[in-house]
Design an enzyme around this catalytic site. Structure first.
Site, mmCIF file in Angstrom:
data_model
loop_
_atom_site.group_PDB
_atom_site.id
_atom_site.type_symbol
_atom_site.label_atom_id
_atom_site.label_comp_id
_atom_site.label_asym_id
_atom_site.label_seq_id
_atom_site.Cartn_x
_atom_site.Cartn_y
_atom_site.Cartn_z
ATOM 1 N N ASP A 156 0.848 -1.201 0.000
ATOM 2 C CA ASP A 156 0.000 0.000 0.000
ATOM 3 C C ASP A 156 0.879 1.245 0.000
ATOM 4 O OD1 ASP A 156 -2.324 1.808 0.733
ATOM 5 O OD2 ASP A 156 -3.291 -0.137 0.973
ATOM 6 N N HIS A 170 -3.819 6.009 3.259
ATOM 7 C CA HIS A 170 -4.498 4.799 2.809
ATOM 8 C C HIS A 170 -3.894 3.537 3.424
ATOM 9 C CE1 HIS A 170 -5.857 1.751 -0.171
ATOM 10 N NE2 HIS A 170 -6.863 2.575 -0.415
ATOM 11 N N SER A 212 -11.099 -0.909 -1.106
ATOM 12 C CA SER A 212 -9.849 -0.858 -0.342
ATOM 13 C C SER A 212 -10.095 -1.161 1.125
ATOM 14 C CB SER A 212 -9.204 0.525 -0.455
ATOM 15 O OG SER A 212 -8.549 0.696 -1.676
#
Length: 785
Positions: free
Chosen positions: A153, A227, A565
């Protein structure tokens, strides 16, 4: 007579060799030709390539570039530990020459993939205290090993409370990874929870970037996007009480496998995720010793790379081959059909659903008429409806059209008509985002926004102090009726309140990519399962950005984010828990346990729905919504070996010579003589997908299950739920397991009826039950071949 030709000949000879040399140098360096980063995939890592991969690939490149020193300068990454290949700078012509070699599987331009971007675990009714760190919470599980979840990520914010290692035991001795030093990231940032961190230098594909140096923010595993921190804490963050988003969604933030260790591989920058970095991370993770890999990223739905040119498909194949379970997000290109990505059968592909929590920001109209809205705002408007309300089309500028003004396109609005008013806007297309319209209305003096948006009604958009909410067209009808009934319509937008135990839930999110997968010719059902992915509360990075921060507040350390996600790490946490309790289970067994125990009903005990209000199908949610506790006791599991996946590649259309390059497991493997896409349905998968039989014909598939339940001797009986138009017969109807017979097979025969619609896909399921366990396999009979 004097011969003047000699010096002329010498000059000609000199220039001949000079230009020949110049030509060779030009071919070697390709001066003036555009170079891009290409991935050269050469298949399995063998004993001859491991440890000397760079040298092996330099020799490979030198065969095309003519000179060794030029090959060395072209390297970006070398892959050698989990599989074999490299990422290098090449011209298009050089790439073409390499692709023709018999020892190369594929050569393709380095792609840029995108990110697919609390109470969710409570909603799933998962007893995390029972299935947490075995050393901390449950003596009965004390003999089980730690699991390690690898997160590919944007990196991690190591200081977050979610990654505290208090009370955790020593790092497993099998861990071979590292904690890379980097910009604002010391090795001491890792601990017994965050046991590894790596980063991979970005490399632009611009022609002049071969010699560019990455900036400091590229040289670190630290997350500057948020994220990666969010997904890591969702998968394996420890329990942190009192977490909230500025007071909203307050509760305990926790991951699905709080006892698992985290290893972070930063493959994404704010601009996207390079395929070459993704492959490098897979290569490292396989060698490092992770048990589960979680990837909340992927290709765009329209690109659909082939399995041999997709870095995620390539890397995950070799990871699964080494016993690592790989979970990926399905993509955010819904609700359009056939948009699912990461659809290789060795990947567990996850769709997104809502949970039973709503962020309600209501509108109060003149006369105290209340209309429910959805949004995350900390409105400072008066609670009484005293503010003027206007529809966007009534604020049309002299150059704007009625339609554009109705949608509140910035260029179509007259600021004089908007100033001091709440504006109602249609949001029926994506020409402008909500944020862009919000900023434009705010700059023009508007004091609030009401969006009409059927698709995004259930996904709350944050707007900080600015009053903003979303209603459906049904709710908007009451607002429009009120506006048309009075000369001076007034309203207010109330600040958001958290509503728990919201019904119905789960609902398939509008953005979640849908099946069927066009890659597998309707013979493999994708996505596999669904999990919470809407407004998920999890850890966030420290930031100086204040756009969404309410007045007087500090930037939040926990954020609400939506996307597949967010659903992906939910399943990664569940997979890690299953692995900790069943360390010998294969990735396919873990996948099967999650899929066959999934549910298809909501909290109203009715069939799951989509955001649009239609009944959800396996194309929307695969086998259904994950059941964390159910997945721990599946009863039976469907398993697939590496050879099964190789046969899938045969049926998909790959040649035997290519397949033998891909894997080192070659002993005696041969493609079936009748390999075809129809036979993809024969893969021993927990779901069944076939193309519709002809009017007088039938189709059959075979499945094999292994008994993993508590009882060695047990009998399972099948029940079938089908739709009109297809007959389903299971042979045999009973499976009798014994100590000596733990694995049994059955056949399913599909035939169409006279009333079968020829243009509709038909859905159903079969369930094996022994009174203690229910093992459900959904099926789809596709109308198109």
């Amino acid at each position: 007579m004097k011969d003047d030709s000699h010096p002329i000949i010498c000059c000609l000879v000199f220039f001949f060799f000079f230009f020949r040399f110049l030509g060779e140098t030009t071919r070697a360096d390709n001066i003036g030709e555009k170079k891009s980063v290409y991935i050269v995939y050469t298949g399995a890592a063998t004993s001859s390539t491991m440890g000397s991969s760079r040298e092996t690939h330099i020799q490979l490149l030198a065969s095309v570039l003519q000179r060794r020193e030029h090959a060395e300068k072209r390297f970006v990454h070398a892959y050698s530990r989990g599989f074999s290949g490299c990422a290098v700078w090449l011209t298009k012509a050089e790439a073409h020459l390499l692709s023709k070699r018999h020892d190369v599987v594929s050569v393709f331009v380095d792609p840029i993939y995108q990110l697919h971007t609390t109470r969710s675990w409570d909603f799933l009714q998962y007893d995390l205290e029972t299935f947490s760190n075995p050393r901390l919470d449950s003596a009965s599980l004390s003999d089980q090993p730690d699991t390690i979840i690898g997160i590919l990520d944007t990196g991690i914010w190591p200081e977050s409370d979610s990654f505290n290692d208090k009370g955790m035991g020593p790092i497993p001795s099998r861990w071979k990874g590292v904690c890379m030093e980097g910009h604002d990231f010391q090795a001491s940032k890792c601990n017994r929870k965050l046991i590894g961190a790596r980063y991979y230098n970005a490399s632009d594909n611009d022609d002049d970037s071969e010699s560019k140096k990455p900036n400091d923010e590229d040289q670190t595993a630290r997350d500057i996007v948020g994220h990666g921190t969010h997904t890591a804490s969702t998968a394996a963050g420890i329990s942190v009480p009192g977490a909230s988003y500025y007071g909203l969604a307050e509760g305990t933030a926790k991951g699905g496998s709080p006892g698992s260790r985290i290893a972070v591989y930063r493959v994404c920058m704010s601009s996207g995720c390079r395929g070459s970095a993704i492959l490098a991370a897979f290569d490292d993770a396989i060698s490092d010793g992770v048990d589960v890999l979680s990837l909340s990223l992927g290709a765009a739905a329209y690109s659909k790379p082939d399995f041999s040119t997709d870095p995620i498909a390539i890397g995950s194949f070799h990871a699964v081959e080494k016993g690592i379970t790989v979970i990926c997000s399905a993509g955010n290109d819904g609700p359009t059909s056939s948009t699912v990505v990461n659809a290789a059968p060795w990947i567990l592909t996850v769709a997104a659903t809502t949970i039973d929590r709503d962020f309600e920001s209501d509108i109060v109209l003149g006369g105290n008429i209340v209309v429910k809205g959805e949004g995350i705002n900390f409105s400072n408007l008066k609670s009484s409806p005293t503010h003027q309300l206007i529809h966007g089309k009534s604020a049309k500028s002299s150059v704007g059209s009625n339609d554009d003004a109705s949608k509140c396109f910035p260029s179509a609005l007259n600021g004089d008509k908007i100033n001091g008013k709440i504006v109602l806007c249609d949001h029926s297309d994506d020409s402008y985002s909500k944020k862009e319209i919000r900023n434009a209305v705010k700059e023009l003096g508007g004091i609030g926004l009401i969006f009409i948006d059927n698709l995004e009604r259930s996904v709350a958009s944050p707007s900080g102090d600015f009053p903003m909410t979303v209603v459906s067209s049904k709710e908007a009808a009451d607002i429009l009726s009120y506006i048309n009934s009075t000369k001076t319509p007034t309203a207010t937008i109330l600040p958001t309140v958290t509503v728990n135990k919201f019904k119905p839930a789960p609902v398939v999110a509008y953005f979640s990519s849908r099946g069927p997968s066009s890659q597998t010719e309707n013979n493999l059902l994708k996505p596999d399962v669904a999990a919470p992915g809407v407004n998920i509360l999890a850890a966030w990075i420290q930031t100086n950005k204040t756009e969404e921060v309410p007045a007087g507040k500090k930037p939040t350390l926990y954020n609400l984010i939506s996307g597949t996600s967010m659903s992906c790490p939910h399943v990664s946490g569940i997979a890690a828990t299953i692995k900790s309790m069943n360390p010998s289970w294969s990735p396919s067994a873990i996948k099967s346990a999650i899929m066959t125990t999934a549910t298809q009903t909501n909290n109203e005990k009715l069939p799951m729905m989509t955001d649009s209000g239609s009944k959800a199908t396996p194309y929307d949610y695969g086998a259904g919504e994950v059941s964390p506790t159910g997945a721990l006791q599946p009863g039976l599991v469907y398993e697939a070996t590496t050879n099964d996946y190789l046969q899938f590649l045969c049926n998909y259309g790959y040649s035997l010579s290519t397949i033998k390059l891909i894997t080192a497991v070659q002993s005696g493997f041969r493609c079936s003589d009748n390999s075809s896409t129809d036979l993809i349905s024969e893969l021993n998968y927990p779901t069944i997908a076939i193309s519709q039989p002809t009017s007088k014909g039938s189709k059959s598939v075979t499945r094999t299950v292994r008994n993993v339940g508590a009882d060695d001797e047990t009998t399972y009986t099948v029940s079938v739920i089908s739709t009109d138009g297809v007959n389903v017969q299971v042979k045999p109807e009973k499976l009798e397991f014994t100590k000596a017979m733990t694995t049994l097979s059955y056949q399913v025969v599909f035939s169409t009826t006279a009333s079968s619609p020829t243009n509709n896909d038909l859905f159903g399921s079969l369930t094996w039950s022994n009174g203690k366990y229910g093992v459900r396999t959904p099926f789809v009979v596709s109308a198109t071949s």
